[in-house]
Every structure is written in structure tokens, then in C-alpha cells.
Design a protein around this motif. Structure first.
Motif, PDB file in Angstrom:
ATOM      1  N   GLN A 227       0.825  -1.206   0.000  1.00 43.35           N
ATOM      2  CA  GLN A 227       0.000   0.000   0.000  1.00 43.35           C
ATOM      3  C   GLN A 227       0.862   1.260   0.000  1.00 43.35           C
ATOM      4  O   GLN A 227       0.565   2.237  -0.704  1.00 43.35           O
ATOM      5  CB  GLN A 227      -0.935  -0.011   1.210  1.00 43.35           C
ATOM      6  CG  GLN A 227      -1.996  -1.095   1.160  1.00 43.35           C
ATOM      7  CD  GLN A 227      -2.921  -1.070   2.352  1.00 43.35           C
ATOM      8  OE1 GLN A 227      -2.928  -0.114   3.134  1.00 43.35           O
ATOM      9  NE2 GLN A 227      -3.715  -2.123   2.517  1.00 43.35           N
ATOM     10  N   LEU A 228       1.953   1.232   0.774  1.00 37.43           N
ATOM     11  CA  LEU A 228       2.842   2.384   0.849  1.00 37.43           C
ATOM     12  C   LEU A 228       3.490   2.660  -0.509  1.00 37.43           C
ATOM     13  O   LEU A 228       3.596   3.812  -0.944  1.00 37.43           O
ATOM     14  CB  LEU A 228       3.910   2.141   1.921  1.00 37.43           C
ATOM     15  CG  LEU A 228       4.876   3.288   2.214  1.00 37.43           C
ATOM     16  CD1 LEU A 228       4.126   4.529   2.704  1.00 37.43           C
ATOM     17  CD2 LEU A 228       5.908   2.840   3.262  1.00 37.43           C
ATOM     18  N   ARG A 229       3.919   1.598  -1.186  1.00 35.30           N
ATOM     19  CA  ARG A 229       4.547   1.789  -2.505  1.00 35.30           C
ATOM     20  C   ARG A 229       3.554   2.337  -3.517  1.00 35.30           C
ATOM     21  O   ARG A 229       3.861   3.253  -4.284  1.00 35.30           O
ATOM     22  CB  ARG A 229       5.138   0.466  -3.023  1.00 35.30           C
ATOM     23  CG  ARG A 229       5.984   0.663  -4.286  1.00 35.30           C
ATOM     24  CD  ARG A 229       6.201  -0.638  -5.020  1.00 35.30           C
ATOM     25  NE  ARG A 229       4.979  -1.168  -5.605  1.00 35.30           N
ATOM     26  CZ  ARG A 229       4.439  -0.702  -6.733  1.00 35.30           C
ATOM     27  NH1 ARG A 229       4.977   0.309  -7.389  1.00 35.30           N
ATOM     28  NH2 ARG A 229       3.334  -1.246  -7.202  1.00 35.30           N
ATOM     29  N   GLU A 230       2.321   1.796  -3.502  1.00 36.22           N
ATOM     30  CA  GLU A 230       1.306   2.284  -4.433  1.00 36.22           C
ATOM     31  C   GLU A 230       0.998   3.756  -4.185  1.00 36.22           C
ATOM     32  O   GLU A 230       0.871   4.546  -5.129  1.00 36.22           O
ATOM     33  CB  GLU A 230       0.036   1.440  -4.305  1.00 36.22           C
ATOM     34  CG  GLU A 230       0.193   0.022  -4.841  1.00 36.22           C
ATOM     35  CD  GLU A 230      -1.040  -0.841  -4.582  1.00 36.22           C
ATOM     36  OE1 GLU A 230      -1.986  -0.336  -3.925  1.00 36.22           O
ATOM     37  OE2 GLU A 230      -1.056  -2.001  -5.028  1.00 36.22           O
ATOM     38  N   ASP A 231       0.892   4.127  -2.912  1.00 31.60           N
ATOM     39  CA  ASP A 231       0.586   5.516  -2.577  1.00 31.60           C
ATOM     40  C   ASP A 231       1.739   6.456  -2.936  1.00 31.60           C
ATOM     41  O   ASP A 231       1.513   7.625  -3.256  1.00 31.60           O
ATOM     42  CB  ASP A 231       0.261   5.647  -1.085  1.00 31.60           C
ATOM     43  CG  ASP A 231      -1.037   4.951  -0.693  1.00 31.60           C
ATOM     44  OD1 ASP A 231      -1.844   4.652  -1.598  1.00 31.60           O
ATOM     45  OD2 ASP A 231      -1.241   4.697   0.509  1.00 31.60           O
ATOM     46  N   SER A 232       2.961   5.944  -2.872  1.00 28.74           N
ATOM     47  CA  SER A 232       4.137   6.774  -3.147  1.00 28.74           C
ATOM     48  C   SER A 232       4.342   7.027  -4.637  1.00 28.74           C
ATOM     49  O   SER A 232       4.983   8.007  -5.021  1.00 28.74           O
ATOM     50  CB  SER A 232       5.401   6.116  -2.581  1.00 28.74           C
ATOM     51  OG  SER A 232       5.794   5.000  -3.380  1.00 28.74           O
ATOM     52  N   GLY A 233       3.816   6.121  -5.472  1.00 26.73           N
ATOM     53  CA  GLY A 233       4.039   6.229  -6.912  1.00 26.73           C
ATOM     54  C   GLY A 233       5.396   5.718  -7.355  1.00 26.73           C
ATOM     55  O   GLY A 233       5.738   5.776  -8.541  1.00 26.73           O
TER      56      GLY A 233
ATOM     57  N   TYR B  54      -5.007  -4.429   6.727  1.00 28.19           N
ATOM     58  CA  TYR B  54      -4.181  -5.195   5.796  1.00 28.19           C
ATOM     59  C   TYR B  54      -4.843  -6.521   5.450  1.00 28.19           C
ATOM     60  O   TYR B  54      -4.835  -6.959   4.293  1.00 28.19           O
ATOM     61  CB  TYR B  54      -2.786  -5.430   6.383  1.00 28.19           C
ATOM     62  CG  TYR B  54      -2.054  -4.166   6.766  1.00 28.19           C
ATOM     63  CD1 TYR B  54      -2.246  -2.984   6.069  1.00 28.19           C
ATOM     64  CD2 TYR B  54      -1.166  -4.143   7.837  1.00 28.19           C
ATOM     65  CE1 TYR B  54      -1.584  -1.814   6.413  1.00 28.19           C
ATOM     66  CE2 TYR B  54      -0.499  -2.976   8.185  1.00 28.19           C
ATOM     67  CZ  TYR B  54      -0.715  -1.821   7.475  1.00 28.19           C
ATOM     68  OH  TYR B  54      -0.058  -0.670   7.819  1.00 28.19           O
TER      69      TYR B  54
ATOM     70  N   GLU C 206     -10.697   4.696   5.262  1.00 30.51           N
ATOM     71  CA  GLU C 206      -9.835   4.119   4.234  1.00 30.51           C
ATOM     72  C   GLU C 206     -10.045   2.612   4.136  1.00 30.51           C
ATOM     73  O   GLU C 206      -9.988   2.034   3.038  1.00 30.51           O
ATOM     74  CB  GLU C 206      -8.370   4.431   4.547  1.00 30.51           C
ATOM     75  CG  GLU C 206      -7.352   3.850   3.575  1.00 30.51           C
ATOM     76  CD  GLU C 206      -7.447   4.405   2.162  1.00 30.51           C
ATOM     77  OE1 GLU C 206      -6.778   3.870   1.271  1.00 30.51           O
ATOM     78  OE2 GLU C 206      -8.210   5.381   1.944  1.00 30.51           O
TER      79      GLU C 206
ATOM     80  N   ARG D 140     -12.924   2.046   1.892  1.00 31.04           N
ATOM     81  CA  ARG D 140     -12.585   2.295   0.487  1.00 31.04           C
ATOM     82  C   ARG D 140     -11.810   1.124  -0.100  1.00 31.04           C
ATOM     83  O   ARG D 140     -12.081   0.686  -1.222  1.00 31.04           O
ATOM     84  CB  ARG D 140     -11.756   3.580   0.365  1.00 31.04           C
ATOM     85  CG  ARG D 140     -11.517   4.015  -1.077  1.00 31.04           C
ATOM     86  CD  ARG D 140     -10.541   5.168  -1.166  1.00 31.04           C
ATOM     87  NE  ARG D 140      -9.188   4.741  -0.877  1.00 31.04           N
ATOM     88  CZ  ARG D 140      -8.399   4.123  -1.760  1.00 31.04           C
ATOM     89  NH1 ARG D 140      -8.846   3.830  -2.970  1.00 31.04           N
ATOM     90  NH2 ARG D 140      -7.170   3.774  -1.423  1.00 31.04           N
ATOM     91  N   ARG D 141     -10.855   0.594   0.647  1.00 34.46           N
ATOM     92  CA  ARG D 141     -10.031  -0.486   0.122  1.00 34.46           C
ATOM     93  C   ARG D 141     -10.809  -1.790  -0.028  1.00 34.46           C
ATOM     94  O   ARG D 141     -10.425  -2.655  -0.806  1.00 34.46           O
ATOM     95  CB  ARG D 141      -8.792  -0.693   1.005  1.00 34.46           C
ATOM     96  CG  ARG D 141      -7.778   0.439   0.897  1.00 34.46           C
ATOM     97  CD  ARG D 141      -6.466   0.111   1.580  1.00 34.46           C
ATOM     98  NE  ARG D 141      -5.520   1.202   1.481  1.00 34.46           N
ATOM     99  CZ  ARG D 141      -4.660   1.380   0.477  1.00 34.46           C
ATOM    100  NH1 ARG D 141      -4.648   0.515  -0.524  1.00 34.46           N
ATOM    101  NH2 ARG D 141      -3.824   2.400   0.474  1.00 34.46           N
TER     102      ARG D 141
ATOM    103  N   SER E 112     -12.199  -1.881  -4.715  1.00 37.93           N
ATOM    104  CA  SER E 112     -11.029  -2.754  -4.773  1.00 37.93           C
ATOM    105  C   SER E 112     -10.943  -3.463  -6.115  1.00 37.93           C
ATOM    106  O   SER E 112     -11.962  -3.791  -6.723  1.00 37.93           O
ATOM    107  CB  SER E 112     -11.100  -3.802  -3.653  1.00 37.93           C
ATOM    108  OG  SER E 112     -10.102  -4.779  -3.797  1.00 37.93           O
TER     109      SER E 112
END
Length: 290
Positions: free
Chosen positions: A19-25, A103, A158, A161-162, A166
Motif C-alpha cells: 500500500q505504501l509503494r502504491e501511494d508513493s508512486g 491489511y 480508508e 474504500r479499500r 477494490s
């Protein structure tokens, strides 16, 4: 480090990093290169099948833009992920434990949950969530830490939403007792909007089933409180939990434990109003309150 056996801390860590990687781009290749690993190793990490050293993980979460609090939580979770698995249920004692259920919800293909005396988290309206966190402020966490109240509201919304917006096809089955309608949270206006919100979500989500369990129903096996079961198809074993308001959350992924929770949920389904009866019940509640 070699291939790791998937455990709950490793799965939690992998999903949090995903999730962190997706949000970071940031791309997988860029993130892997930053810590000196190849793309496949990072994919195994996100799948809960590999671990990193403390230093590698700290560099990765910093690269992905984690804030100070989340960075601390993920580094602590990394320590749990590096431990050898055992046969005991996993009790999440780490900081930010209340985040971890999100998660599992994100990874799961099926979510079955029962709540007693409260509307389920996944169908709580924004106003109901705000009121719940407001009444908890200064009780379940320090009144001086207002940021925690804000974080918990944001995380609850959130989570919804997930689950409902999804890419994964999820079946969600929620049960809750009818005294939730009488336990006023916030105000009568908040409660009215909450009932209307559940009806809207049920109508909008074809793979969501909601049923009300009458408090007067005989032989309820879960008078003590709620339970949740997360299914992952053939990929992972079912994971169960008994939600708590305060303290560490305990997760069960051994078959004897999850079988008990499965039986309890099945009995609750038998005691509950049917989905159509539940909708009619909620509409009557809404009309009565107008």
C-alpha cells in the motif's frame, strides 16, 4: 536472507509495504534498486515470503515516504516478521496494532464479521465514525493526543474504500445485533444517517450481505462480542480474530481455532433475519425515526 514462510507479521508487513509503494508512486524496480535487491525479491517481500534486515527495511520505508509514526511501526513489524514461526495464535503487541486489520481486509477475498451492539466498521457512516472516535477520545487513548482520533477516523474510512473500491473481487458478509439501533452514538441525527447509510451501501454493493441478529434470539453462541473471519481462497489459510476495543489483537490461523469461529458464524447466520428481512427492518427503523 532466503525465502521466508508466510506468517501473519510477514503478511501484515508485505501488505503495508504494498500500500505504501502504491501511494508513493515509486516503481518496484526503483524501490528494489534503492535497497540493493532485485525486483523478484521485493515481490516476495510484498507477498509475505521474504524479509529484510532492519537497516534495509528502514531505508525502504524512508524511500517510500513513510511518516515518522508509520516508519516506526513498520520497522517494529519487521522485527516480528524476522522471527521464526510457532504454533501459537499471533498476538499483535506492536505500535499501531489497530491498523493491521486493514491489511487483512485488503488481502482477503472473503470477509465474514459479526458485531454485538454496534454497526460493523465496514458500513459505518462518516458521521458515525466521527462520533465513535469522539466518544473514545480521552478514554481508550490519551485526551491530549488528538492526532490519534484523527488517524483512527481516517483509517476506518480508508478501510471501507479499500474493501469496496477494490480491484480484488471480495465477498463481504456482515452480521450485527439489533441493539445497535438503540445504542445512540453521537445523536439521533447521526443514528438516522447511519441506518440510511447502511441501506445505500447494501444497494450499491452486490457482493455485500448484511443481516441483523435479534438480541432476543435464543442460544446465541457469541454473547461475549464480535468475531471476524478472513478468507484468502486457496492461497492462505483462513484467519480469524476476536475484535477488542482496547489492548492487543489476537489472530488465529490454525484450523482447530478457525473451525470454532466458522461454527459460531454459521449458527449466527441461522439466528439472523434474512438479508431481505434485514433491509425491511432497517427501512421500518428509518421511517419510525423520521
Amino acid at each position: 536472507m532466503g525465502e521466508a514462510v508466510p506468517t501473519l507479521p510477514r503478511l501484515f508487513l508485505g501488505e503495508a509495504l504494498r500500500q505504501l509503494r502504491e501511494d508513493s508512486g515509486r516503481s518496484l524496480d526503483a524501490a528494489a534498486a534503492h535497497i540493493g535487491k532485485n525486483r523478484q525479491r521485493l515481490i516476495r517481500l510484498l507477498d509475505g515470503k521474504a524479509t529484510l534486515t532492519r537497516e534495509e527495511l528502514d531505508r525502504l520505508v524512508a524511500f517510500l515516504g513513510a511518516g515518522k509514526q508509520l516508519r516506526r511501526e513498520l520497522v517494529a513489524l519487521g522485527e516480528e516478521a524476522r522471527k521464526k514461526p510457532n504454533d501459537e495464535p499471533y498476538t499483535d503487541l506492536g505500535p499501531g496494532a489497530y491498523r493491521r486489520v486493514a491489511y487483512l481486509e485488503a488481502m482477503a477475498t472473503t470477509i465474514r464479521s459479526y458485531e454485538k451492539g454496534i454497526f460493523p466498521a465496514l458500513v459505518q457512516s462518516p458521521a458515525y465514525v466521527e462520533a465513535l472516535m469522539e466518544l473514545s477520545h480521552g478514554i481508550w487513548w490519551d485526551e491530549a493526543v488528538d492526532q490519534e482520533r484523527l488517524d483512527r477516523v481516517a483509517i476506518r474510512l480508508e478501510r471501507q474504500r479499500r474493501v469496496f473500491v477494490s480491484k480484488k473481487d471480495k465477498e463481504v458478509h456482515l452480521l450485527f445485533t439489533d441493539d445497535a439501533f438503540e445504542a445512540v452514538v453521537g445523536s439521533s441525527e447521526v443514528m438516522r444517517e447511519q441506518v440510511a447509510h447502511v441501506l445505500r451501501v447494501v444497494e450499491a454493493q452486490p457482493k455485500l450481505t448484511v443481516q441483523v441478529v435479534p438480541t432476543a434470539a435464543r442460544n446465541n453462541p457469541a454473547q461475549h462480542g464480535g468475531l471476524t473471519l478472513f478468507g484468502f481462497g486457496e492461497v492462505l489459510r483462513t484467519v480469524g480474530s476476536l475484535p477488542v476495543v482496547y489492548g492487543p489483537a489476537t489472530y488465529f490461523d490454525k484450523e482447530p481455532d478457525t473451525r470454532c469461529l466458522e461454527r459460531a458464524f454459521g449458527k449466527l447466520c441461522e439466528l439472523a433475519l434474512s438479508p431481505s428481512e434485514t433491509v425491511d427492518f432497517m427501512k421500518r427503523k428509518l421511517q419510525k425515526g423520521s
